[in-house]
Scaffold this motif. Structure first.
Motif, PDB file in Angstrom:
ATOM      1  N   UNK A   6      30.676-114.839  55.554  1.00  0.00           N
ATOM      2  CA  UNK A   6      31.699-113.922  56.050  1.00  0.00           C
ATOM      3  C   UNK A   6      33.002-114.005  55.257  1.00  0.00           C
ATOM      4  N   UNK A   7      33.306-115.188  54.696  1.00  0.00           N
ATOM      5  CA  UNK A   7      34.541-115.344  53.925  1.00  0.00           C
ATOM      6  C   UNK A   7      34.402-114.869  52.481  1.00  0.00           C
ATOM      7  N   UNK A   8      33.243-114.323  52.128  1.00  0.00           N
ATOM      8  CA  UNK A   8      33.012-113.813  50.781  1.00  0.00           C
ATOM      9  C   UNK A   8      32.421-114.819  49.818  1.00  0.00           C
ATOM     10  N   UNK A   9      32.326-116.078  50.227  1.00  0.00           N
ATOM     11  CA  UNK A   9      31.727-117.103  49.380  1.00  0.00           C
ATOM     12  C   UNK A   9      30.209-117.042  49.421  1.00  0.00           C
ATOM     13  N   UNK A  10      29.595-117.680  48.441  1.00  0.00           N
ATOM     14  CA  UNK A  10      28.135-117.715  48.395  1.00  0.00           C
ATOM     15  C   UNK A  10      27.587-118.708  49.401  1.00  0.00           C
ATOM     16  N   UNK A  49      27.803-123.771  39.842  1.00  0.00           N
ATOM     17  CA  UNK A  49      26.709-124.739  39.703  1.00  0.00           C
ATOM     18  C   UNK A  49      25.642-124.502  40.774  1.00  0.00           C
ATOM     19  N   UNK A  50      26.053-124.245  42.010  1.00  0.00           N
ATOM     20  CA  UNK A  50      25.082-123.985  43.070  1.00  0.00           C
ATOM     21  C   UNK A  50      24.277-122.726  42.806  1.00  0.00           C
ATOM     22  N   UNK A  93      22.145-133.501  39.922  1.00  0.00           N
ATOM     23  CA  UNK A  93      21.655-133.542  41.306  1.00  0.00           C
ATOM     24  C   UNK A  93      20.264-134.115  41.509  1.00  0.00           C
ATOM     25  N   UNK A  94      19.351-133.929  40.582  1.00  0.00           N
ATOM     26  CA  UNK A  94      18.031-134.494  40.815  1.00  0.00           C
ATOM     27  C   UNK A  94      17.660-135.528  39.775  1.00  0.00           C
ATOM     28  N   UNK A 115      25.219-131.368  46.970  1.00  0.00           N
ATOM     29  CA  UNK A 115      26.182-131.060  45.911  1.00  0.00           C
ATOM     30  C   UNK A 115      27.100-129.932  46.356  1.00  0.00           C
ATOM     31  N   UNK A 116      26.539-128.923  47.006  1.00  0.00           N
ATOM     32  CA  UNK A 116      27.300-127.747  47.409  1.00  0.00           C
ATOM     33  C   UNK A 116      28.170-128.009  48.636  1.00  0.00           C
ATOM     34  N   UNK A 117      27.645-128.707  49.612  1.00  0.00           N
ATOM     35  CA  UNK A 117      28.365-128.939  50.872  1.00  0.00           C
ATOM     36  C   UNK A 117      28.101-130.355  51.371  1.00  0.00           C
TER      37      UNK A 117
END
Length: 131
Positions: A6-10, A49-50, A93-94, A115-117
């Protein structure tokens, strides 16, 4: 298919969930959506990156190959990557996800969402301090 909060982020976590449902044929379409989003030039720096990892996983987990109409956009994204660039962190990440019991995809999922959250997804296969 759209993965925008909703905030426009991915919503990388929703993208990872779609990739996990690979038996439903979602991986190729997630890769294509990611590529088109990347090529739009409207991706926040902290989301790149995500988004790229979701595109890569969508490519890597598409077992029957992708149609040429997909690969044009995917190749265009890959052409934007500076292969000579280096990064400051010791592992990716992996890097620690060399799992041989068939759970590699699960480990990659946990690594990318962490990594993302990291606050929302503390479970990661990468040892602390190695990202």
């Amino acid at each position: 298919m759209q993965f925008v909060r909703d905030d426009g982020g991915l919503d990388v976590v929703a993208m990872q969930e779609a990739i996990r449902r690979c038996w439903e044929g979602n991986t190729g379409s997630v890769a294509l959506w990611s590529a088109r989003c990347w090529l739009s030039g409207q991706v926040r720096d902290e989301e790149r990156i995500g988004l790229f990892l979701c595109m890569w996983m969508g490519i890597a987990q598409t077992y029957e190959g992708l149609p040429p109409s997909y690969t044009r956009d995917l190749a265009a994204v890959l052409a934007t990557i500076d292969l000579d660039a280096s990064c400051e962190h010791p592992q990716h990440p992996w890097s620690a996800t060399d799992v041989t019991d068939g759970s590699t995809q699960q480990a990659r999922y946990h690594a990318v969402v962490h990594l993302y959250a990291p606050e929302d997804h503390p479970d990661t296969p990468v040892p602390p301090g190695e990202l």
